[in-house]
Design an enzyme around this catalytic site. Structure first.
Site, mmCIF file in Angstrom:
data_model
loop_
_atom_site.group_PDB
_atom_site.id
_atom_site.type_symbol
_atom_site.label_atom_id
_atom_site.label_comp_id
_atom_site.label_asym_id
_atom_site.label_seq_id
_atom_site.Cartn_x
_atom_site.Cartn_y
_atom_site.Cartn_z
ATOM 1 N N ASP A 1 -6.568 -18.747 22.338
ATOM 2 C CA ASP A 1 -7.803 -18.081 21.900
ATOM 3 C C ASP A 1 -7.715 -17.561 20.475
ATOM 4 O OD1 ASP A 1 -9.360 -18.372 24.249
ATOM 5 O OD2 ASP A 1 -8.109 -16.877 25.242
ATOM 6 N N ASN B 1 0.874 -20.318 24.915
ATOM 7 C CA ASN B 1 0.792 -19.723 26.255
ATOM 8 C C ASN B 1 1.641 -20.533 27.233
ATOM 9 O OD1 ASN B 1 -0.940 -21.887 27.432
ATOM 10 N ND2 ASN B 1 -2.305 -21.159 25.816
ATOM 11 N N ASP C 1 -14.323 -22.652 19.925
ATOM 12 C CA ASP C 1 -14.497 -22.803 21.383
ATOM 13 C C ASP C 1 -14.966 -24.232 21.665
ATOM 14 O OD1 ASP C 1 -15.591 -22.722 24.118
ATOM 15 O OD2 ASP C 1 -14.979 -20.631 23.955
ATOM 16 N N ILE C 2 -14.060 -25.033 22.199
ATOM 17 C CA ILE C 2 -14.325 -26.476 22.341
ATOM 18 C C ILE C 2 -15.465 -26.720 23.326
ATOM 19 C CG2 ILE C 2 -13.325 -28.712 22.965
ATOM 20 C CD1 ILE C 2 -10.579 -27.570 22.089
ATOM 21 N N LYS D 1 -20.664 -20.464 28.634
ATOM 22 C CA LYS D 1 -20.280 -21.645 27.843
ATOM 23 C C LYS D 1 -21.104 -22.873 28.241
ATOM 24 C CE LYS D 1 -15.462 -20.227 27.120
ATOM 25 N NZ LYS D 1 -14.148 -20.734 26.693
ATOM 26 N N LYS E 1 -18.252 -16.973 32.686
ATOM 27 C CA LYS E 1 -17.709 -17.945 31.721
ATOM 28 C C LYS E 1 -18.454 -19.263 31.835
ATOM 29 C CE LYS E 1 -13.067 -16.582 30.890
ATOM 30 N NZ LYS E 1 -11.663 -16.671 31.172
ATOM 31 N N LYS F 1 8.750 -20.945 5.914
ATOM 32 C CA LYS F 1 9.109 -19.965 6.942
ATOM 33 C C LYS F 1 9.033 -18.554 6.357
ATOM 34 C CE LYS F 1 12.757 -18.613 10.060
ATOM 35 N NZ LYS F 1 14.180 -18.589 10.278
ATOM 36 N N PHE G 1 -11.969 -24.481 33.182
ATOM 37 C CA PHE G 1 -11.014 -23.763 34.029
ATOM 38 C C PHE G 1 -11.011 -22.291 33.643
ATOM 39 C CE2 PHE G 1 -8.457 -26.678 36.622
ATOM 40 C CZ PHE G 1 -9.067 -27.862 36.260
HETATM 41 N N1 CTP Z 1 -11.644 -23.176 26.104
HETATM 42 C C1 CTP Z 1 -12.166 -23.906 25.059
HETATM 43 N N2 CTP Z 1 -11.939 -23.512 23.778
HETATM 44 C C2 CTP Z 1 -11.229 -22.407 23.515
HETATM 45 C C3 CTP Z 1 -10.720 -21.628 24.581
HETATM 46 C C4 CTP Z 1 -10.947 -22.046 25.875
HETATM 47 O O1 CTP Z 1 -12.822 -24.916 25.291
HETATM 48 N N3 CTP Z 1 -11.024 -22.055 22.261
HETATM 49 C C5 CTP Z 1 -11.886 -23.638 27.479
HETATM 50 C C6 CTP Z 1 -10.626 -23.769 28.320
HETATM 51 O O2 CTP Z 1 -10.078 -25.075 28.224
HETATM 52 C C7 CTP Z 1 -11.119 -23.460 29.732
HETATM 53 C C8 CTP Z 1 -12.307 -22.541 29.498
HETATM 54 O O3 CTP Z 1 -12.673 -22.673 28.127
HETATM 55 O O4 CTP Z 1 -11.561 -24.617 30.376
HETATM 56 C C9 CTP Z 1 -12.029 -21.110 29.772
HETATM 57 O O5 CTP Z 1 -10.923 -20.684 29.019
HETATM 58 P P1 CTP Z 1 -10.518 -19.159 28.887
HETATM 59 O O6 CTP Z 1 -9.417 -18.994 27.884
HETATM 60 O O7 CTP Z 1 -10.298 -18.612 30.250
HETATM 61 O O8 CTP Z 1 -11.875 -18.601 28.364
HETATM 62 P P2 CTP Z 1 -12.278 -17.639 27.223
HETATM 63 O O9 CTP Z 1 -13.737 -17.818 27.052
HETATM 64 O O10 CTP Z 1 -11.439 -17.861 26.055
HETATM 65 O O11 CTP Z 1 -12.096 -16.223 27.900
HETATM 66 P P3 CTP Z 1 -11.000 -15.073 27.824
HETATM 67 O O12 CTP Z 1 -11.628 -14.038 27.002
HETATM 68 O O13 CTP Z 1 -10.825 -14.683 29.257
HETATM 69 O O14 CTP Z 1 -9.763 -15.647 27.215
#
Ligand code: CTP
Length: 362
Positions: A245, A175, A271-272, A306, A302, A255, A288
């Site tokens: 994501d 991204n 999801d960390i 989370k 969110k 490759k 964020f």
């Molecule tokens: N984050 C995380 N682990 C992931 C993706 C996101 O910990 N695999 C954290 C990001 O660092 C950020 C927060 O979650 O602080 C929100 O990220 P975002 O991508 O906006 O959230 P998602 O829950 O993935 O929502 P969306 O469906 O809008 O992408």
């Protein structure tokens, strides 16, 4: 930045540059001798918020470390009780000399802050560690010296930048995150006395000095690094990274040829935040939400989904805010309410986020 600067020059400095040049640059009288104004060595220290010695030669370092006061600079140093920043610059062999190192150790043990020297080509034509630190790094060190140390004792883990999710050794899903917000947070937290671990995806930025810096290219690598750093007793985890994501279900070791690839099957990445927020003893978690449109409700959802303690929302479709810019405009949501900022630098946004964190913590 608006600081008032008074320049002092040693005899060696005057061999390189005239006082007039520095008088014009600083818009202020330049002091070149102890006797030009007999009380300057008392008056100057009384007015200064910080004393910066750049470049600091081996000779000046030796004088300062041993209390020799035979010119305006070394005399002012003894009469000054505020923060001192030195930026050494000399030939690399001189810098490595045990006497110079011993003198520096002595100054640092007395609370003097050192910035640089950097490695690279030197004025003498040789290469090595001895170059004056970059001007921006010296300015950052001065800001750090002037910052209140209200985060002293805090261990803060910050993530920054994008992650890359590889489908083969040369292609990946990623991204537009530049990492600037996370790097600002790490730098400002360090300035304010926190112990900082910065875990970053690939960016073009130079890590701030004085923080533990770890690179994590993929979401899995970032997850492991966040776990390891948080397990060391982190007080706060700030997830400014734009963790991808999705990751390709299959990662080819070679490759892929374009023929035969028409779709890429993806899995969700780990999801960390959700994983760390489920720990029994867990750090304060700041996440964020970079959204398209002013979707505050989504950010709120969110935060609770989370189990975060705070979320920083910004609309990435706004001009001058969000990805790749030096400025941002955010809304911070947490358990005590919300606060919105004007458009401001990411360093200033970082200050506001850390102020808010301290307000909730205490
Ligand atoms: N984050 C995380 N682990 C992931 C993706 C996101 O910990 N695999 C954290 C990001 O660092 C950020 C927060 O979650 O602080 C929100 O990220 P975002 O991508 O906006 O959230 P998602 O829950 O993935 O929502 P969306 O469906 O809008 O992408």
């Amino acid at each position: 930045m608006g600081a008032t600067v008074t320049v002092m020059m040693t005899g060696a400095a005057r061999e390189f540059i005239t006082p007039l040049s520095l008088q014009v640059a600083s818009q202020n009288a330049v002091h070149t001798s102890l006797f030009q104004d007999p009380l300057a060595h008392i008056a100057l220290p009384a007015q200064a918020d910080v004393l910066v010695i750049a470049p600091a030669t081996a000779n000046t370092i030796a004088k300062l470390a041993n209390g020799i006061a035979d010119d305006i600079l070394s005399t002012v140093f003894l009469a000054y009780q505020g923060p001192v920043v030195i930026a050494p610059s000399m030939n690399w062999k001189m810098y490595e000399h045990p006497v110079v190192q011993e003198n520096l150790r002595k100054l640092l043990s007395l609370g003097v802050m050192q910035i640089g020297p950097d490695c690279g080509p030197l004025a003498c034509g040789e290469e090595g560690k001895g170059r004056l630190a970059a001007v921006q790094d010296i300015v950052d060190a001065v800001i750090a010296a002037l910052s209140p140390k209200d985060l002293k004792g805090q261990k803060i883990v910050v993530t920054a930048g994008p992650t890359r999710e590889y489908m083969d050794p040369v292609r990946f899903i990623s991204n537009r995150s530049s990492g600037k917000m996370g790097f600002s947070l790490a730098k400002i937290a360090r300035n304010r006395g926190a112990e900082v671990a910065l875990i970053s995806g690939p960016t073009a930025l130079r890590p701030p000095q004085g923080v533990v810096f770890r690179q994590a290219h993929t979401s899995d690598q970032m997850f492991r690094a966040v776990e390891e750093e948080s397990e060391k007793g982190a007080d706060a985890l700030i997830m400014a990274a734009a963790v991808a994501d999705f990751k390709p279900v299959r990662q080819s070791g070679v490759k892929l040829e374009k023929r035969g690839v028409s779709t890429i099957a993806v899995d969700n990445t780990v999801d960390i935040i959700s994983s760390i927020s489920s720990w029994k003893k867990r750090p304060f978690i700041i996440g964020f939400a970079a959204e398209t449109g002013s979707n505050i409700e989504k950010a709120k959802a969110k935060m609770s989904g989370k189990n975060m303690d705070m979320i920083v929302f910004n609309d990435v479709t706004e001009k001058d805010a969000g990805f790749e810019t030096d400025t941002n405009r955010v809304v911070i949501l947490d358990k005590i309410g919300s606060t919105s900022t004007e458009l401001m630098s990411k360093d200033e946004i970082a200050c506001i986020i850390l102020d808010r964190y301290m307000k909730i913590k205490t």
